[in-house]
Design a protein around this motif. Structure first.
Motif, PDB file in Angstrom:
ATOM      1  N   TYR A 455     -38.868  -8.861  79.989  1.00 44.96           N
ATOM      2  CA  TYR A 455     -38.559  -8.042  78.814  1.00 44.96           C
ATOM      3  C   TYR A 455     -37.497  -7.011  79.167  1.00 44.96           C
ATOM      4  O   TYR A 455     -37.657  -6.255  80.121  1.00 44.96           O
ATOM      5  CB  TYR A 455     -39.821  -7.328  78.316  1.00 44.96           C
ATOM      6  CG  TYR A 455     -40.941  -8.271  77.965  1.00 44.96           C
ATOM      7  CD1 TYR A 455     -41.846  -8.702  78.946  1.00 44.96           C
ATOM      8  CD2 TYR A 455     -41.102  -8.749  76.671  1.00 44.96           C
ATOM      9  CE1 TYR A 455     -42.879  -9.572  78.640  1.00 44.96           C
ATOM     10  CE2 TYR A 455     -42.136  -9.623  76.355  1.00 44.96           C
ATOM     11  CZ  TYR A 455     -43.015 -10.027  77.339  1.00 44.96           C
ATOM     12  OH  TYR A 455     -44.033 -10.893  77.034  1.00 44.96           O
ATOM     13  N   PRO A 457     -35.937  -3.634  77.994  1.00 46.67           N
ATOM     14  CA  PRO A 457     -36.224  -2.545  77.058  1.00 46.67           C
ATOM     15  C   PRO A 457     -35.009  -2.191  76.199  1.00 46.67           C
ATOM     16  O   PRO A 457     -33.869  -2.204  76.663  1.00 46.67           O
ATOM     17  CB  PRO A 457     -36.610  -1.381  77.973  1.00 46.67           C
ATOM     18  CG  PRO A 457     -37.049  -2.025  79.245  1.00 46.67           C
ATOM     19  CD  PRO A 457     -36.180  -3.236  79.397  1.00 46.67           C
ATOM     20  N   VAL A 469     -38.337  -4.265  72.774  1.00 45.51           N
ATOM     21  CA  VAL A 469     -38.073  -5.111  73.933  1.00 45.51           C
ATOM     22  C   VAL A 469     -37.461  -6.420  73.466  1.00 45.51           C
ATOM     23  O   VAL A 469     -37.770  -6.907  72.382  1.00 45.51           O
ATOM     24  CB  VAL A 469     -39.361  -5.390  74.742  1.00 45.51           C
ATOM     25  CG1 VAL A 469     -39.889  -4.120  75.379  1.00 45.51           C
ATOM     26  CG2 VAL A 469     -40.433  -6.038  73.873  1.00 45.51           C
ATOM     27  N   HIS A 674     -32.428  -0.033  81.661  1.00 42.02           N
ATOM     28  CA  HIS A 674     -33.458  -0.808  82.358  1.00 42.02           C
ATOM     29  C   HIS A 674     -32.980  -2.248  82.476  1.00 42.02           C
ATOM     30  O   HIS A 674     -32.431  -2.820  81.523  1.00 42.02           O
ATOM     31  CB  HIS A 674     -34.794  -0.800  81.598  1.00 42.02           C
ATOM     32  CG  HIS A 674     -35.467   0.537  81.564  1.00 42.02           C
ATOM     33  ND1 HIS A 674     -36.028   1.123  82.675  1.00 42.02           N
ATOM     34  CD2 HIS A 674     -35.647   1.407  80.529  1.00 42.02           C
ATOM     35  CE1 HIS A 674     -36.536   2.300  82.336  1.00 42.02           C
ATOM     36  NE2 HIS A 674     -36.309   2.497  81.050  1.00 42.02           N
ATOM     37  N   LEU A 677     -37.547  -6.787  82.913  1.00 46.23           N
ATOM     38  CA  LEU A 677     -38.701  -6.559  83.771  1.00 46.23           C
ATOM     39  C   LEU A 677     -39.812  -7.538  83.435  1.00 46.23           C
ATOM     40  O   LEU A 677     -39.993  -7.910  82.262  1.00 46.23           O
ATOM     41  CB  LEU A 677     -39.231  -5.132  83.577  1.00 46.23           C
ATOM     42  CG  LEU A 677     -38.275  -3.981  83.913  1.00 46.23           C
ATOM     43  CD1 LEU A 677     -38.871  -2.660  83.436  1.00 46.23           C
ATOM     44  CD2 LEU A 677     -37.993  -3.939  85.401  1.00 46.23           C
ATOM     45  N   LEU A 682     -43.116  -3.612  83.157  1.00 46.68           N
ATOM     46  CA  LEU A 682     -42.804  -2.894  81.932  1.00 46.68           C
ATOM     47  C   LEU A 682     -44.027  -2.129  81.422  1.00 46.68           C
ATOM     48  O   LEU A 682     -43.899  -1.005  80.920  1.00 46.68           O
ATOM     49  CB  LEU A 682     -42.298  -3.858  80.859  1.00 46.68           C
ATOM     50  CG  LEU A 682     -41.885  -3.207  79.540  1.00 46.68           C
ATOM     51  CD1 LEU A 682     -40.864  -2.107  79.762  1.00 46.68           C
ATOM     52  CD2 LEU A 682     -41.337  -4.231  78.574  1.00 46.68           C
TER      53      LEU A 682
END
Length: 696
Positions: A455, A457, A469, A674, A677, A682
């Motif tokens: 995912y 962000p 996400v 970010h 992840l 996450l």
């Protein structure tokens, strides 16, 4: 007086009362017969007696334009009333409390040539007169500096017309100042540089801030001179830009020195082509901008024989000839580089596989022409490896990886008999057998749950909070490790496995996001999922998506389906209709990579999108490219006017983040904020953010 005449006089009085300019009527004895509302307001009282001290009673000292007192008997209205003289638009200064207001006064006798009274008007031109005086003062100061400067000092109107050029123009361009005066700023600028200068000019007018720009100008002898111009605006009291003043100097020697250094750093000394450093730089720039490209890796066949038999000088001569023919076979804008030895690479932006194969054929043909080297006639041939990158984020290969894949394909061409081209097969780099194996392995992966979801962000720029996400597929391959989408999406699409892959991603991501929405501060978390054209037109796709929402409890408004502009070009009527059905059920739509398609504005009009994602190729140029900044500024303004949300992709540094925030972009994603992840990482991030918000 008849009733009709009285009515006409009343109409006239009302009209005079409504005027913005002050109006006064005096009789021959200078008695006030009428003063309208505008003049009463300016005077601050209701004059009822003789006008001899009309302005003085209001506290004004009356002066001429040179600041000297203006006697009562010589003023326009009084002269008209008593001597019957007409005056038009005379400038009068009214000084009170150390401040002077300027008015244009006109006066007409009630009976010309007699002293029977007069009508006077007062028009406030204070701002205009102050601007004029400031400009005159600035111009005098400007001319004093300009006449004694070695730089070319110029003044331009806001539309770009040159108003003044200093004598230094003769030294820089060999031209008399009069040649520039009256011309547009771009008339003597190199055609390739005009857009750069115009962009700087427009930006200065919009921002009111000075700027510096370099470009080429035409010398009288026909040569081009590199100049650097520092521009600054001259503003009116209300902030308007009245004109532009600039200082221009000759920087030809500096630019030529920089160009020589660049050639030494990025050029191949033997052939004059780009070297490996320049090649990697171009590749990285195109990849960062998500520009589709084709890469041709070329190795001469049996070159070692030429070196060994005719000597290295002959080999060098052949390499120079090949370099020239390669450059001639390619398009303008293509990069031709020599890696070393007999290896060459061509980078062609916006060229698909079919175009790359055609280019390879053209290269083979130009190389096949005989060339005389050291008294010997030779015929050169080459083996080529071709790699195509579609510019999407799914293909995450970097420049070195693309070169490696092209190198592998080139050696396969040599192994197949030389003098031919082999196209890299994305995802395997091998032949049909290996591609079939990948398809079978992917089927097994889908059956055995080897597909996971990472995912990325989507972050609120002002607060740093994660508000959404984007779900991205990952394949936990049993022997090759974690595979990115670029390694298997092409096979999945070709074999129809993409539909099942998309379903697994949607189901897993929806279930996960519903769980996260229970965390503190995550109640409004949204999910974005990419939707391909194949998935969109799948008959049961909508029914499956609605079933996932019902099963997991994810609200339709919390799901955004991201569609590439390119998808809309295929079977557009069916696509738009299918998207409309999703919207009818409350699902939101986002147009991905906006601005890179062939008809972006048309899509916004036809497709019921609620969110536009600005392509990272534009975000990359923020702070470096005025053109990219102008595009992003226009896109954000457009989406705001259309009531759409706007998300910026590919934010990689804080300068880009600040620029976007200043332009009103509230949400973005990118490596600065970010990286993608796994779910566990996450969730830890979301929990930590929740504790910080609640103070726990």
């Amino acid at each position: 007086m008849t009733p009709g005449a009285a009515l006409s006089l009343e109409h006239l009085r009302l009209a005079l009362e409504a005027l913005d300019d002050g109006v006064i009527v005096l009789d021959g004895e200078l008695q006030v017969l009428f003063v309208n509302a505008a003049l009463r307001t300016a005077l601050g009282h209701e004059p009822t007696a003789s006008s001899a001290d009309l302005l003085e009673r209001a506290g004004f000292d009356v002066v001429r334009t040179d600041g000297t007192p203006w006697p009562l008997e010589e003023r326009p209205v009084q002269r008209a009333a008593q001597a019957g003289q007409t005056s038009r638009r005379l400038l009068m200064g009214l000084t009170r409390g150390g401040e002077t207001r300027w008015v244009r006064v006109s006066a007409w006798p009630l009976a010309p040539g007699t002293g029977q009274g007069a009508v006077g008007t007062y028009c406030d031109v204070t701002h205009r007169e102050r601007d004029r005086r400031a400009l005159v003062e600035s111009e005098a100061h400007f001319r004093l500096l300009a006449e004694n400067s070695t730089d070319v000092i110029t003044r331009h109107a806001a539309d770009g017309t040159c108003l003044y050029a200093s004598p230094a123009l003769r030294e820089v361009l060999g031209r008399a100042p009069e040649e520039l005066e009256g011309s547009l700023a771009t008339d003597f600028v190199h055609p390739e540089d005009r857009e750069r200068l115009l962009t700087a000019h427009v930006a200065l007018l919009r921002s009111g801030e000075g700027s510096t720009v370099s470009y080429r100008m035409a010398h009288l002898d026909g040569s081009w001179v590199w100049v650097e111009t520092v521009m600054r605006p001259v503003r009116a009291t209300d902030g308007r830009v009245l004109e532009l003043q600039s200082s221009t100097r000759d920087v030809t020697a500096r630019v030529q020195s920089e160009q020589r250094l660049a050639r030494l750093a990025l050029g191949d000394p033997l052939t004059g082509l780009a070297n490996r450093a320049a090649l990697l730089q171009r590749l990285e720039d195109l990849l960062d901008a998500r520009v589709p490209l084709a890469l041709l890796f070329l190795d001469l066949d049996r070159f070692k024989v030429v070196n060994d038999s005719l000597g290295h000088s002959a080999g060098d001569e052949l390499l120079r000839t090949v370099a020239g023919r390669l450059a001639g076979a390619c398009r303008d804008g293509d990069l031709v580089a020599r890696l070393g030895g007999d290896e060459f690479v061509v980078v062609a932006a916006r060229l698909d596989e079919a175009g790359a194969v055609q280019l390879a054929g053209r290269v083979q043909r130009v190389l096949a022409a005989p060339v005389e080297v050291s008294g010997h006639e030779l015929v050169a041939s080459a083996s080529l490896g071709i790699v195509v990158h579609d510019g999407s984020t799914d293909d995450e290969r970097d420049a070195e990886a693309l070169l490696r894949d092209a190198d592998v394909s080139m050696y396969r061409a040599k192994a197949a008999g030389r003098a031919r081209a082999v196209v890299w097969t994305e995802g395997t780099g091998e032949g049909p057998v290996e591609r079939l194996m990948l398809e079978n392995e992917l089927r097994t992966a889908l059956e055995q749950g080897q597909i996971s979801v990472h995912y990325q962000p989507q972050v609120e720029l002002a607060t740093g909070c994660v508000v959404g996400v984007e779900a991205l597929a990952r394949w936990a391959h049993p022997t090759r490790g974690l595979l990115l989408p670029g390694a298997f999406l092409a096979v999945a699409d070709e074999t129809g496995l993409l539909v099942e892959l998309g379903r697994q991603v949607l189901h897993a991501a929806a279930r996960q996001v519903v769980a996260w929405r229970r965390l503190p501060g995550c109640e409004a978390l949204t999910l974005s999922v990419n939707l391909s054209g194949r998935e969109l037109l799948e008959p049961a796709a909508l029914e499956f998506a609605l079933g996932v929402l019902e099963e997991t409890g994810l609200p339709p408004a919390a799901l955004t389906l991201e569609v590439l502009e390119s998808v809309l070009l295929d079977a557009e009527g069916q696509v738009v209709a299918a998207l409309g059905r999703y919207v009818e059920h409350g699902v939101r739509l986002a147009l991905d990579d906006f601005g890179t398609g062939s008809s972006s504005l048309l899509h916004l009009r036809r497709v019921p999108v609620s969110t536009v994602k600005i392509d990272r190729s534009f975000v990359l140029g923020l702070g470096r490219s005025r053109q990219d900044e102008a595009v992003v500024r226009a896109l954000t303004s457009l989406t705001k006017d259309l009531g759409m949300a706007c998300i910026a992709e590919g934010v990689e540094d804080d300068a880009q983040r600040r620029w976007l925030l200043d332009q009103g972009v509230t949400v973005a994603q990118g490596y600065l904020l970010h990286r993608p992840l796994p779910a566990a990482a996450l969730e830890a991030l979301l929990r930590r953010a929740g504790r910080e918000q609640t103070g726990g």
